[in-house]
Design an enzyme around this catalytic site. Sequence first.
Site, PDB file in Angstrom:
ATOM      1  N   ALA A   1      61.577  42.557 105.762  1.00  0.00           N
ATOM      2  CA  ALA A   1      60.816  43.030 106.873  1.00  0.00           C
ATOM      3  C   ALA A   1      61.348  43.140 108.418  1.00  0.00           C
ATOM      4  CB  ALA A   1      59.336  42.624 107.084  1.00  0.00           C
TER       5      ALA A   1
ATOM      6  N   GLU B   1      61.509  40.766  98.093  1.00  0.00           N
ATOM      7  CA  GLU B   1      60.181  41.110  97.631  1.00  0.00           C
ATOM      8  C   GLU B   1      60.052  42.360  97.053  1.00  0.00           C
ATOM      9  OE1 GLU B   1      58.593  39.385 101.360  1.00  0.00           O
ATOM     10  OE2 GLU B   1      57.206  38.063 100.240  1.00  0.00           O
TER      11      GLU B   1
ATOM     12  N   GLY C   1      61.406  40.203 102.751  1.00  0.00           N
ATOM     13  CA  GLY C   1      60.808  41.320 102.331  1.00  0.00           C
ATOM     14  C   GLY C   1      61.814  42.184 101.396  1.00  0.00           C
TER      15      GLY C   1
ATOM     16  N   GLU D   1      61.974  33.291 105.375  1.00  0.00           N
ATOM     17  CA  GLU D   1      61.126  33.639 106.523  1.00  0.00           C
ATOM     18  C   GLU D   1      60.562  32.056 107.157  1.00  0.00           C
ATOM     19  OE1 GLU D   1      60.963  34.717 103.343  1.00  0.00           O
ATOM     20  OE2 GLU D   1      60.074  36.851 103.255  1.00  0.00           O
TER      21      GLU D   1
END
Length: 362
Positions: A167, A213, A210, A233
């Site tokens: 992200a 993911e 992300g 993260e």
Amino acid sequence: MSLIRSTMRILRSIPATCTPAALRAESAAASRTIKTKRFAVKCRTYGAAGVAFQERVRLGISGERWNSNARRSVQTFRCQSQATEDTNQTTTRLHGRLLEKDYEDIDVELVEKGTVGLIYLDRPKSLNALSDALMYEVVDACQIFDKMEEVGAIVITGRGKAFAAGADIKEMKDKTFQEAQKSRIFSHWNVLTAVRKPIIAAVNGFALGGGCELAMACDIILAGEKALFGQPEVKLGTIPGIGGTQRLIREVGKSRAMEMILTGEAFMNAQEAAQKGLVSRVVPGDNDALVAEAIQVAKSIAALSRPTIAMAKEAVNAAYELGLSEGIKREHSLFCSTFALEDQKEGMSAFVEKRDAQFKHR
Ligand code: CAA
């Protein structure tokens, strides 16, 4: 400019009531490449203009509107005069554009005669960091591909050395708890799981946070030799927030998932990912070889019965949500449903008659 004029002539000549078959014949004449500042269309068998128009016919948008939209697009994006005859193109490309959409952070193509939707995450300078805008575009393109009858499968890959490095940290770093909660941060990513057509992630490099993911939210992952998976993260003071803590453990087991998530390091390379079953296999060679292989897998799925494939995907995904006996019940019900399909009759008859099946997707 003469190519633009001839393209416009072709577009104008397509009647509002044109059927897809007539359109194919009509636009076979439009086998050319148009290069524009932001709008490149490479045409082959029936041309990107044809594919987009065909979809408009299906979606009930009149030919007139398409013609005026197309005219506006061509004028707006001011086609540059570079244009070459091209009879050898294997792709139909809608550069940064799908139907009426202008995408900024992804690049979208229709390949294999429009049967495979290809999405490039296209922010290579930020290692394809998954900004909100980029993910809305991915979700949007997947939903459009899902609706397009011709498309049987979707491939997502990244430009440059990353699939996606997570992200967008710069975008989210100043968010408050209230903002994150109120905006239900990243919840729009879940729309991807509602896409009925198979999505293949071609992971060419970093798939971190992300990015990992996103790959895991796809149905099949093919890894390039340089693929690297990780959930870093915790090093940013946060935790995986788009399914990482839930999906990784199912793919690689508790201990390895914990090691990756709790250290934020311990990245997994392509070979290990294949051994552990996180990816289906490693594709040797460069990024192009990886994407070509992903397209081949998508193409082979697209050649099969769409409703059967959707049911197979639903049945496998049920294993994520349900216990074994409930899952078996769901599978049984979907299995029985396939016998309501013409394609099941055709598939089994073709086997018995020793010929190739001609699926009609119903
Ligand atoms: N967000 C925003 N920008 C990013 C980014 C990210 N996730 N990852 C990389 N970038 C940017 C860098 O800031 C850099 O930009 P500038 O040139 O403007 O400085 C550019 O991409 C290139 O990155 P690097 O110079 O760092 O490249 P590198 O090859 O030296 O390192 C890397 C590559 C190891 C992947 C490193 O970039 C990195 O550690 N990135 C962050 C990975 C990460 O922590 N991901 C998790 C994000 S949080 C998340 O995803 C939460 C969630 O679950 C929802």
